[in-house]
Design an enzyme around this catalytic site. Structure first.
Site, PDB file in Angstrom:
ATOM      1  CB  ILE A 144      39.878  36.806  85.242  1.00 34.63           C
ATOM      2  CG1 ILE A 144      40.808  35.655  85.613  1.00 34.63           C
ATOM      3  CG2 ILE A 144      38.414  36.387  85.232  1.00 34.63           C
ATOM      4  CD1 ILE A 144      40.588  35.166  87.045  1.00 34.63           C
ATOM      5  CE  LYS A 145      34.605  34.555  83.278  1.00 31.71           C
ATOM      6  NZ  LYS A 145      34.402  33.151  83.672  1.00 31.71           N
ATOM      7  CG  ASP A 146      41.398  39.255  78.211  1.00 31.02           C
ATOM      8  OD1 ASP A 146      40.186  39.304  77.917  1.00 31.02           O
ATOM      9  OD2 ASP A 146      42.127  40.262  78.259  1.00 31.02           O
TER      10      ASP A 146
END
Length: 436
Positions: A144-146
Site C-alpha cells: 500500500i505504501k506505493d
C-alpha cells in the site's frame, strides 16, 4: 456520431436481444448496425448517446469498450477485436493493429487494486453482512505504501523541494522503504533507507535490489533515542538539506492525503457507497486517517471507522484513555507503534480493538489455505479484526479492510514454522475451527 460500442454477449437475432429491445423501446436509439465478427460475439454500432444509455440499462453493456472511427483509432490494449476492419454501410472503420497498441509502464499501475470478498473466513451474525478487502499487495511495489511515496515525491518535485542529484532518505519498517527505493530508482534518484532489525530479510533484500543503500539500526532502542531508525532520517536530512530529501512519512500531511485522494474514493466506488464500516490497523496513521476522512465525508458521517491495533502497541490505550503507556513487544510488522505519529488523526476513529500476534498470523495461514491469498501479518491482523466485528454486528453491514502487503515478504517469518515456534506460535494448532 463517430463512435462505436463493442457489445460482447450472446449471439441471437437483434429483435430477440432483451437489452437491445429495451433500448429500442426508449426511441432514443437512432440506429443499430450489427455484424457477427466471432462466433459468440456481436458488434453494435451506435451513437455516443446510445452508448451511454446501453451502459445504464445493460449489465453487459457496462463492459463495452468504445473507440472512435476514422482514419486512425486511439491506442487500446484489448485483444477482443480479431478482425482488422468492420464495415459500416460501406465505410471501413479502422481497428487498431497490434503494433499501434500502447502498453502501460509498470510505474503507472499504482492504485486501482481489486476489492475481494472474504466473508467465507467468518461466521457473520447477520446473513447479509459481508467482509471485503482491498488487495494492496497488487501495487507495483507489492504494498500500500506505493500510494504515499508516489504522492510525496511527485509533490516534492512540483514544489522544487526534490531536485535532480539529490538523495532521497526514508525511515521505514520496510514497505515504505521498498516503495521509496523502487520509485526513486525509476526517477533517477539515489536513496538511503533506514530500518530496524525487526524488518524481514525479504524486505531488506528487496530494498537493496532496487538499488538503495540500506542502514539497519540497533534493536530495542527507545523512540526518543537519536539512533532510533525513525530519528536517523531527520538527522541525515538536517545535516545537509541541499543534498538529502526526507520522505518523513510519520509527520508528512501528504501521507494521509494520498489515501484521501485514492484509497478512499476507490473503496467508496467499488462498494457503490454501501460500506458501513472501515477497519484497519495504523502505523504512520496515513491509511487510517486519510481513508477515514474521505469515507466519512462521502457518507455524511455514517461510515464507522475502527482501528485494529496489535497487542503491545501504544495506540489502543492512547485512544481509549489519552495516556501514552510504555510499549510492549509484538511481532506483526508495519502496524502499531511505540509513539504517536503526526499523520495519525484519532478524531476520525470511532472505536479500537486489539489483536494478538497469534490471531493475526493464524489468519494469514487461513487466508492462504482457504482463499489462496498470501498476505502479510498486517493483513492477517486486519482481517481477523473484521471477522470478529462481523460476528458481533446484528444488522446488515459491509465491512471493508485492507491487505497492505504480500506474504512473499515474510516467507522467512510468518510462513516459516521454525520461526513461529521460536516465538511460541503454532498456526496448525487446533485447526481452522479454533479460529473460525
Amino acid at each position: 456520431q463517430g463512435a462505436i460500442v463493442m457489445y460482447i454477449g450472446p449471439r441471437k437475432p437483434i429483435e430477440r436481444h432483451p437489452h437491445i429491445s429495451r433500448l429500442l423501446a426508449t426511441k432514443t436509439f437512432p440506429s443499430i448496425i450489427f455484424a457477427t465478427i466471432i462466433t459468440a460475439t456481436t458488434v453494435f454500432v451506435c451513437s455516443k448517446q446510445s452508448r451511454s444509455l446501453m451502459r445504464k440499462v445493460s449489465p453487459l453493456g457496462r463492459k463495452a469498450r468504445a473507440f472512435r472511427t476514422g482514419p486512425t483509432a486511439p491506442r487500446m490494449s484489448s485483444n477482443l477485436l480479431q478482425p482488422k476492419v468492420i464495415m459500416d454501410k460501406g465505410r471501413v472503420l479502422n481497428v487498431p493493429h497490434e503494433d499501434e497498441i500502447s502498453y502501460p509502464r509498470f510505474r503507472s499501475l499504482i492504485g486501482g487494486t481489486p476489492l475481494v470478498d472474504l466473508t467465507n473466513l467468518a461466521k457473520p451474525k447477520h446473513p447479509d453482512t459481508r467482509i471485503l478487502a482491498k488487495c494492496e499487495f497488487m501495487n507495483p511495489g507489492y504494498s500500500i505504501k506505493d500510494r504515499i511515496v508516489y504522492t510525496i515525491l511527485t509533490e516534492a518535485e512540483k514544489q522544487g523541494l526534490l531536485k535532480p542529484g539529490m538523495t532521497i532518505v526514508a525511515a521505514s519498517s520496510g514497505n515504505t522503504g521498498a516503495s521509496t527505493a523502487m520509485i526513486a530508482s525509476m526517477r533517477g534518484y539515489k536513496s538511503i533507507i533506514i530500518t530496524s532489525p525487526k524488518c524481514s530479510q525479504e524486505k531488506m533484500d528487496a530494498i537493496r535490489a532496487y538499488g538503495a543503500e540500506l542502514l539497519v539500526t540497533a534493536g530495542g532502542l527507545k523512540a526518543d533515542d537519536p539512533e532510533h531508525y525513525m530519528n536517523m532520517e531527520t538527522t541525515i536530512c538536517e545535516a545537509n538539506p541541499e543534498k538529502f530529501f526526507g520522505i518523513n512519512q510519520y509527520e508528512n500531511a501528504l501521507n494521509p492525503l494520498a489515501h484521501y485522494m485514492t484509497l478512499g474514493p476507490e473503496i467508496w466506488g467499488q462498494t457503490d457507497g454501501s460500506i458501513t464500516h472501515f477497519i484497519a490497523a495504523g502505523s504512520t496513521g496515513g491509511t487510517l486517517s486519510g481513508t477515514a476522512r474521505y469515507l466519512k465525508e462521502a457518507s455524511n458521517g455514517d461510515v464507522r471507522v475502527i482501528m485494529a491495533d496489535p497487542v503491545g502497541s501504544v495506540f489502543y490505550e492512547y485512544f481509549k484513555t489519552g495516556i501514552l503507556n510504555e510499549p510492549g513487544n509484538f511481532q506483526v510488522e508495519g502496524v502499531g507503534k511505540e509513539n504517536i505519529p503526526g499523520a495519525m488523526d484519532f478524531d476520525l476513529i470511532d472505536d479500537a480493538v486489539r489483536v494478538t500476534d497469534k490471531e493475526a498470523f493464524k489468519m494469514c495461514h487461513m487466508m492462504a489455505k482457504a482463499e489462496g491469498i498470501l498476505a502479510g501479518g498486517s493483513g492477517g491482523l486486519n482481517v481477523f479484526a473484521a471477522k470478529r466485528l462481523a460476528e458481533e454486528l446484528d444488522y446488515p453491514s459491509t465491512i471493508v479492510t485492507v491487505l497492505p502487503d504480500s506474504g512473499i515478504k515474510y516467507l522467512s517469518k510468518i510462513y516459516n514454522k521454525e520461526w513461529l515456534q521460536k516465538i511460541g506460535i503454532d498456526c496448525d494448532e487446533d485447526g481452522w475451527d479454533a479460529l473460525v
